[in-house]
Design a protein around this motif. Structure first.
Motif, PDB file in Angstrom:
ATOM      1  N   THR A   1       0.834  -1.202   0.000  1.00  0.00           N
ATOM      2  CA  THR A   1       0.000   0.000   0.000  1.00  0.00           C
ATOM      3  C   THR A   1       0.868   1.251   0.000  1.00  0.00           C
ATOM      4  O   THR A   1       0.602   2.217  -0.719  1.00  0.00           O
ATOM      5  N   ALA A   2       1.927   1.238   0.801  1.00  0.00           N
ATOM      6  CA  ALA A   2       2.836   2.387   0.865  1.00  0.00           C
ATOM      7  C   ALA A   2       3.638   2.526  -0.421  1.00  0.00           C
ATOM      8  O   ALA A   2       3.847   3.641  -0.922  1.00  0.00           O
ATOM      9  N   GLY A   3       4.089   1.409  -0.972  1.00  0.00           N
ATOM     10  CA  GLY A   3       4.976   1.468  -2.122  1.00  0.00           C
ATOM     11  C   GLY A   3       4.274   1.688  -3.445  1.00  0.00           C
ATOM     12  O   GLY A   3       4.801   2.362  -4.332  1.00  0.00           O
ATOM     13  N   GLN A   4       3.070   1.145  -3.602  1.00  0.00           N
ATOM     14  CA  GLN A   4       2.367   1.246  -4.876  1.00  0.00           C
ATOM     15  C   GLN A   4       1.484   2.481  -4.966  1.00  0.00           C
ATOM     16  O   GLN A   4       1.334   3.067  -6.045  1.00  0.00           O
ATOM     17  N   ASP A   5       0.884   2.877  -3.853  1.00  0.00           N
ATOM     18  CA  ASP A   5      -0.114   3.947  -3.891  1.00  0.00           C
ATOM     19  C   ASP A   5       0.240   5.155  -3.040  1.00  0.00           C
ATOM     20  O   ASP A   5      -0.329   6.231  -3.229  1.00  0.00           O
ATOM     21  N   GLY A   6       1.161   4.995  -2.084  1.00  0.00           N
ATOM     22  CA  GLY A   6       1.440   6.069  -1.151  1.00  0.00           C
ATOM     23  C   GLY A   6       2.758   6.757  -1.415  1.00  0.00           C
ATOM     24  O   GLY A   6       3.308   6.737  -2.522  1.00  0.00           O
ATOM     25  N   ASP A   7       3.279   7.366  -0.356  1.00  0.00           N
ATOM     26  CA  ASP A   7       4.529   8.121  -0.447  1.00  0.00           C
ATOM     27  C   ASP A   7       5.756   7.257  -0.187  1.00  0.00           C
ATOM     28  O   ASP A   7       6.859   7.779  -0.042  1.00  0.00           O
TER      29      ASP A   7
END
Length: 441
Positions: A284-290
């Motif tokens: 979630t952090a790597g694909q869509d977040g910062d």
């Protein structure tokens, strides 16, 4: 004159290099100053859980990560991989890098300052300060953006941002006094405060690990710290420690911020993530977040930098994976120590009993008290403030509403009666005292 409490043994707090031997294998604690993790670092932790540990990651009450079930002889490989990921910048300073920070700082429009730069600079200064290796692995630095969430933990050294973000209050433990310092001086002032604590110990001959363990008359004095700060070129002014409204941990769910950006806040049942759950959160952090994750001192994780549709979709996927995504969940605010069979001192398999109890519980209401199961009187990892203490006695459980070390209400119950006893105790507005049934009821 009082003397600090003596310690019959040295500080055995585990680290990434000093492993603790438990009944289920060795345990490593990886410090995450400010709870900050990059996508790559989080991915490395998941790989370590699968490759060297038992396939799980446990979060601690200081926003750190523990790996359990480590095999004998894996220490060198573990250390090398942590160094390669930037998670072990200094072997000598590993255990003193305990820095808790407001996890929603800069995300939700609340608070007075984004304290992430403070956390990073404080970590750099800690790793460059040879004298601070004398600190206990339990000594805690707290960086509060002004919302009062970290101040509620009563760290040993707390820096609290003030309105406008240009200044901060520097506080020692639970003391009533504070010093006002400039925001740019916060990391250096925190290091000097820790040095003052160590100076007090040297002068008094004590072996205290925390500021709160010192008698009030021996706690570091603001005027002495002010002189130490002045000698380092840092100005300060004494102020009474105002009655700061104490903030709450981030609730599970979506967190709306300015500029159309969102974050998701989640937790794992009893603070334990499987490697698969952790990887889902990391993606979630790597694909869509910062590309950033923030581990909280309440055994949760915040992932920032999302759009509203992505946040909603990710929360649904994380809920399907068994994570806590709503404050209404009875698992929200619940924790437990290792218990049997991992800990030889435990009087019960508290995690199994907690799991059975919470699975049978109804959804929680607003303001439900945190609850923590402990296998023995040490109560390792218990929360601060006001909480429900579920203590194994060897003959059932003792359930008490507790504030620090004082009990407000007490009930005794068997494991079978835990759901009702804990539900009643967690009610923030009970209509009358409740005693759970059981052999002592």
């Amino acid at each position: 004159m009082s003397t600090p409490p003596g310690r019959e043994r040295g500080d055995a707090c585990p680290g990434a290099l000093r492993l603790h031997t438990a009944d289920d294998g060795a345990l490593a604690r990886v410090r995450l100053p400010g709870g900050l993790l990059t996508y790559r670092q989080a991915s490395v932790l998941a790989d370590l859980a699968d490759d060297l540990a038992d396939g799980h990651l446990d979060l601690t009450s200081r926003g750190n990560v523990q790996l359990r079930g480590l095999a004998d002889g894996c220490g060198a490989a573990l250390g090398a991989r942590l160094r390669g990921a930037g998670l072990l910048p200094s072997d000598r300073h590993d255990r003193i890098r305990n820095v808790a920070a407001s996890p929603l700082s800069g995300l939700d429009g609340k608070g007075f300052s984004d304290i992430r730069p403070w956390a990073r600079e404080l970590d750099r200064l800690l790793c460059a300060s040879d004298g601070l290796t004398a600190l206990s692995g339990r000594f805690l630095f707290g960086l509060d953006d002004g919302r009062g969430d970290i101040a509620a933990l009563v760290p040993d050294v707390t820096l609290i941002a003030t309105e406008g973000g240009r200044e901060a209050l520097l506080c020692f433990g639970p003391g009533p006094d504070a010093l006002r310092v400039a925001a740019q001086d916060v990391p250096h002032a925190a290091v000097l405060a820790a040095r003052e604590f160590l100076a007090v110990l040297r002068e008094s001959g004590g072996k205290a690990w925390r500021v709160r363990e010192l008698a009030p008359e021996l706690r570091p004095r603001p005027e002495r710290l002010a002189a130490r700060l002045a000698a380092a070129g840092i100005g300060s002014a004494p102020v009474p420690r105002a009655a700061l409204p104490l903030g709450s941990p981030p609730a599970p769910g979506a967190v709306q911020g300015p500029g159309g950006r969102w974050a998701v806040s989640v937790a794992a049942p009893l603070g334990r993530f499987s490697a698969a759950q952790w990887r889902l959160l990391t993606r979630t952090a790597g694909q869509d977040g910062d590309g950033e994750l923030r581990v909280t001192p309440w055994r949760g994780v915040v992932v920032p930098g999302l759009t509203a549709p992505v946040a909603a979709a990710r929360l649904a996927a994380l809920a399907d994976a068994g994570l806590i995504t709503s404050a209404a969940s009875p698992w929200h605010g619940a924790g437990a120590c290792t218990g049997r069979p991992g800990c030889v001192k435990s009087l019960a398999d508290v995690r199994a009993d907690a799991t059975a109890s919470l699975r049978a519980a109804r959804p929680g209401g607003p303001g439900a008290l945190p609850v923590y199961w402990s296998g023995c009187e040490r109560r390792c990892g218990h929360p601060g403030g006001r909480w429900v203490d579920v203590l194994a006695t060897g003959d059932g459980y003792r359930v008490a509403v507790r504030r620090e070390t004082e009990d407000e209400t007490v009930a005794m119950t068997t494991a079978a009666g835990l759901t009702d006893a804990v539900t009643a105790a967690r009610d923030p507005h009970p209509t009358e005292p409740t005693t759970a049934g059981g052999p002592h009821g």
